[in-house]
Motif scaffolding. Structure first.
Motif, PDB file in Angstrom:
ATOM      1  N   UNK A 283       1.892 -11.355   5.624  1.00  0.00           N
ATOM      2  CA  UNK A 283       1.978 -10.132   6.399  1.00  0.00           C
ATOM      3  C   UNK A 283       3.305  -9.411   6.109  1.00  0.00           C
ATOM      4  N   UNK A 284       3.374  -8.108   6.235  1.00  0.00           N
ATOM      5  CA  UNK A 284       2.307  -7.200   6.697  1.00  0.00           C
ATOM      6  C   UNK A 284       1.319  -6.828   5.578  1.00  0.00           C
ATOM      7  N   UNK A 285       0.124  -6.403   5.974  1.00  0.00           N
ATOM      8  CA  UNK A 285      -0.929  -6.050   5.028  1.00  0.00           C
ATOM      9  C   UNK A 285      -0.558  -4.820   4.193  1.00  0.00           C
ATOM     10  N   UNK A 286       0.318  -3.981   4.739  1.00  0.00           N
ATOM     11  CA  UNK A 286       0.895  -2.894   3.947  1.00  0.00           C
ATOM     12  C   UNK A 286       2.396  -2.873   4.184  1.00  0.00           C
ATOM     13  N   UNK A 287       3.157  -2.876   3.090  1.00  0.00           N
ATOM     14  CA  UNK A 287       4.611  -2.906   3.176  1.00  0.00           C
ATOM     15  C   UNK A 287       5.176  -1.839   2.256  1.00  0.00           C
ATOM     16  N   UNK A 288       5.861  -0.865   2.826  1.00  0.00           N
ATOM     17  CA  UNK A 288       6.460   0.253   2.077  1.00  0.00           C
ATOM     18  C   UNK A 288       5.455   0.858   1.095  1.00  0.00           C
ATOM     19  N   UNK A 289       4.257   1.040   1.569  1.00  0.00           N
ATOM     20  CA  UNK A 289       3.207   1.675   0.773  1.00  0.00           C
ATOM     21  C   UNK A 289       2.467   0.734  -0.162  1.00  0.00           C
ATOM     22  N   UNK A 290       2.921  -0.520  -0.258  1.00  0.00           N
ATOM     23  CA  UNK A 290       2.276  -1.487  -1.162  1.00  0.00           C
ATOM     24  C   UNK A 290       1.282  -2.327  -0.379  1.00  0.00           C
ATOM     25  N   UNK A 291      -0.010  -2.267  -0.830  1.00  0.00           N
ATOM     26  CA  UNK A 291      -1.080  -2.907  -0.076  1.00  0.00           C
ATOM     27  C   UNK A 291      -1.418  -4.281  -0.634  1.00  0.00           C
ATOM     28  N   UNK A 292      -1.801  -5.168   0.265  1.00  0.00           N
ATOM     29  CA  UNK A 292      -2.345  -6.472  -0.131  1.00  0.00           C
ATOM     30  C   UNK A 292      -3.757  -6.243  -0.662  1.00  0.00           C
ATOM     31  N   UNK A 293      -4.158  -6.888  -1.776  1.00  0.00           N
ATOM     32  CA  UNK A 293      -5.520  -6.718  -2.302  1.00  0.00           C
ATOM     33  C   UNK A 293      -6.581  -6.936  -1.209  1.00  0.00           C
ATOM     34  N   UNK A 294      -7.531  -5.983  -1.159  1.00  0.00           N
ATOM     35  CA  UNK A 294      -8.556  -5.947  -0.108  1.00  0.00           C
ATOM     36  C   UNK A 294      -9.289  -7.282   0.051  1.00  0.00           C
ATOM     37  N   UNK A 295      -9.619  -7.907  -1.072  1.00  0.00           N
ATOM     38  CA  UNK A 295     -10.401  -9.140  -1.075  1.00  0.00           C
ATOM     39  C   UNK A 295      -9.773 -10.220  -0.180  1.00  0.00           C
ATOM     40  N   UNK A 296      -8.412 -10.271  -0.143  1.00  0.00           N
ATOM     41  CA  UNK A 296      -7.727 -11.323   0.620  1.00  0.00           C
ATOM     42  C   UNK A 296      -7.851 -11.111   2.126  1.00  0.00           C
TER      43      UNK A 296
END
Ligand code: JF5
Length: 230
Positions: free
Chosen positions: A182-195
């Motif tokens: 976490x977080x799922x979005x950090x400074x505009x960078x997203x964690x891949x949706x699949x995860x």
């Protein structure tokens, strides 16, 4: 397991071996680790451990007498005596597993230009390098090998971590998949949706694919070596 270290720099060894998994393994009695100062086995006023090379040339050579006397006290027939030196077998996970099966290891942590050849001939069972670069002494290489070996001793890792130990074994040669928390979005960078999807089978597939791609790109040598071992 018993591990002895013979070194000119015993102070180097406090710190790295007093923390984390190695410290826990020591406290749990899985490993009995002793560091011995080679100078304790000299008899002259100056505690001389080295001398000039016969035949001339630069640098100094570790004298045989202190090392022989130290091993007469610290080692027996069953001791696996390892000399750390750039000319040794290159250390890897397979070699770590090999050493983890021994009852008693003794590391001679070399320095200067090297040790008198008679030490090698009469005392040393195994010579190990941690890679092709020059260091000032064998202290750090010795600690690298000790940490890699101790974490393999049964009971050294918690259950959670022991699952991870498959890395660098045949069939799982290589690098890890990318990790996110976490977080799922950090400074505009997203964690891949699949995860975030909760589809465990799909997540496993994605991770295996990522690990394979990453290994092929960065360490193709690991994949080739693994095919040879399968
Ligand atoms: C050493 C003479 C030993 O430098 C190393 C080393 C590099 N890779 N693996 C080991 O060992 C220390 C230096 C000089 C003997």
């Amino acid at each position: 397991m018993k591990i002895d270290v013979l070194t000119l720099f015993p102070a180097m060894f406090s710190g790295p071996l007093d923390v984390s998994i190695v410290q826990r393994a020591r406290e749990a009695g899985l490993v009995d680790l002793r560091v011995t100062d080679l100078r304790d086995f000299t008899h002259d006023r100056h505690k001389t451990v080295d001398d000039r090379p016969f035949g001339g040339g630069p640098g100094m050579v570790l004298k045989p007498e202190p090392i022989f006397e130290a091993l007469e006290k610290l080692a027996d027939e069953k001791t696996h005596v390892v000399l750390m030196a750039p000319a040794g077998r290159v250390f890897d996970q397979a070699l770590a597993r090999e050493l983890a099966a021994k009852e008693h290891l003794l590391f001679i942590s070399g320095s200067y230009e090297g040790v008198d050849e008679r030490v090698r001939e009469a005392l040393v069972d195994d010579e190990i390098s941690i890679g092709d670069y020059v260091l000032t002494n064998g202290g750090l290489p010795t600690m690298v090998v000790i940490v890699a070996v101790v974490r393999l001793l049964p009971g050294a890792l918690g259950d959670e971590q022991s699952a991870h130990d498959e890395s660098f074994s045949p069939g799982k040669p290589g690098l890890e998949y990318p990790h996110y928390t976490r977080p799922a979005e950090f400074r505009g960078m997203k964690v891949p949706e699949i995860l975030l999807s909760g589809h465990h089978a799909e997540i496993e597939k994605w991770r295996a694919e990522q690990a394979r791609k990453r290994t092929a790109e960065r360490r193709p040598d690991l994949l080739r070596r693994d095919e040879e071992n399968l």
